[in-house]
Scaffold this motif. Sequence first.
Motif, short mmCIF file in Angstrom:
data_model
loop_
_atom_site.label_atom_id
_atom_site.label_comp_id
_atom_site.label_asym_id
_atom_site.label_seq_id
_atom_site.Cartn_x
_atom_site.Cartn_y
_atom_site.Cartn_z
N LEU A 244 0.83 -1.20 0.00
CA LEU A 244 0.00 0.00 0.00
C LEU A 244 0.87 1.25 0.00
N LYS A 245 1.90 1.26 0.82
CA LYS A 245 2.80 2.41 0.84
C LYS A 245 3.48 2.58 -0.52
N ASP A 246 3.96 1.46 -1.08
CA ASP A 246 4.58 1.51 -2.42
C ASP A 246 3.59 1.98 -3.47
N LEU A 247 2.37 1.49 -3.38
CA LEU A 247 1.33 1.85 -4.33
C LEU A 247 1.09 3.36 -4.33
N LEU A 248 0.96 3.93 -3.15
CA LEU A 248 0.72 5.38 -3.06
C LEU A 248 1.94 6.17 -3.53
N THR A 249 3.14 5.66 -3.25
CA THR A 249 4.36 6.33 -3.70
C THR A 249 4.46 6.30 -5.22
N VAL A 250 4.25 5.12 -5.81
CA VAL A 250 4.34 5.00 -7.27
C VAL A 250 3.26 5.85 -7.94
N ALA A 251 2.05 5.84 -7.39
CA ALA A 251 0.98 6.66 -7.96
C ALA A 251 1.39 8.13 -7.97
N SER A 252 2.04 8.57 -6.91
CA SER A 252 2.51 9.95 -6.84
C SER A 252 3.61 10.22 -7.85
N LEU A 253 4.54 9.28 -7.98
CA LEU A 253 5.66 9.45 -8.90
C LEU A 253 5.22 9.52 -10.36
N VAL A 254 4.20 8.76 -10.71
CA VAL A 254 3.74 8.76 -12.10
C VAL A 254 2.60 9.77 -12.32
N GLY A 255 2.31 10.57 -11.30
CA GLY A 255 1.32 11.62 -11.45
C GLY A 255 -0.11 11.11 -11.51
N GLU A 256 -0.37 9.95 -10.93
CA GLU A 256 -1.71 9.39 -10.96
C GLU A 256 -2.30 9.31 -9.56
N VAL A 257 -1.99 10.27 -8.75
CA VAL A 257 -2.50 10.29 -7.38
C VAL A 257 -3.84 11.03 -7.37
N PRO A 258 -4.82 10.50 -6.63
CA PRO A 258 -6.11 11.21 -6.54
C PRO A 258 -5.93 12.60 -5.94
N GLN A 259 -6.85 13.49 -6.27
CA GLN A 259 -6.80 14.84 -5.72
C GLN A 259 -6.96 14.82 -4.21
N GLU A 260 -7.74 13.85 -3.72
CA GLU A 260 -7.99 13.76 -2.29
C GLU A 260 -7.96 12.28 -1.88
N THR A 261 -7.20 11.99 -0.83
CA THR A 261 -7.11 10.64 -0.30
C THR A 261 -7.35 10.67 1.19
N VAL A 262 -8.20 9.75 1.66
CA VAL A 262 -8.52 9.61 3.07
C VAL A 262 -8.29 8.16 3.45
N LEU A 263 -7.60 7.94 4.56
CA LEU A 263 -7.41 6.60 5.10
C LEU A 263 -8.25 6.49 6.36
N LEU A 264 -9.23 5.60 6.34
CA LEU A 264 -10.05 5.32 7.51
C LEU A 264 -9.61 3.96 8.03
N GLY A 265 -9.25 3.91 9.30
CA GLY A 265 -8.74 2.65 9.82
C GLY A 265 -9.07 2.43 11.26
N VAL A 266 -8.60 1.29 11.72
CA VAL A 266 -8.79 0.89 13.12
C VAL A 266 -7.50 0.25 13.60
N GLN A 267 -7.17 0.53 14.85
CA GLN A 267 -6.00 -0.08 15.49
C GLN A 267 -6.30 -1.56 15.73
N PRO A 268 -5.52 -2.46 15.15
CA PRO A 268 -5.76 -3.89 15.36
C PRO A 268 -5.28 -4.35 16.73
N GLN A 269 -5.87 -5.45 17.18
CA GLN A 269 -5.37 -6.11 18.38
C GLN A 269 -4.45 -7.26 17.98
N SER A 270 -4.83 -7.96 16.89
CA SER A 270 -4.05 -9.12 16.45
C SER A 270 -4.04 -9.21 14.93
N VAL A 271 -2.89 -9.55 14.37
CA VAL A 271 -2.79 -9.87 12.95
C VAL A 271 -2.20 -11.27 12.78
#
Length: 163
Positions: free
Chosen positions: A96-123
């Motif tokens: 995901l981090k790479d995806l957002l970085t590459v999108a930015s590098l190739v100029g294909e990043v959305p105008q607005e990005t929001v990350l909605l998340g939750v702190q996990p207890q277990s993975v």
Amino acid sequence: MEILVLGIGNLVMSDDGIGVRVVQSLAERYRFPEQVTVLDGGTLGLDLLPQIGQARRLVIVDAVDTAQAPGTLVRLTGEDIPLALETKLSPHQMGLKDLLTVASLVGEVPQETVLLGVQPQSVEMALELTPPVRAQLEPLVGRVLDELASWGVHPEPASESTK
């Protein structure tokens, strides 16, 4: 595509699957206007670049380690998103981090990005969400709907659209 709602995660790694579960719930319960795509991104990482590049606005739903109590909801935007992904919960977050970085590098990043998340207890390997994260499933669905509403999008409940 105008708006992409992207659920990220691995369903066999307990709380890591929260993003996928949220988008599955949204897709089952609501009918979205044509300009909104609700996508189970699973653990696809860079394979999602074409979808990200087509979105003007992006909502990502995921488990995010913010060093808070399990079940804590977070909303991140802008530069806070890459910083939150520095602590990796699972292999998909590097993607995901790479995806957002590459999108930015190739100029294909959305105008607005929001990350909605939750702190996990277990993975750890498990099919079920832990109780504190399971308790946040509906609130996270609500937060996605609130985010969409702030952008003028109001999906209709699936039961009403079939009448």
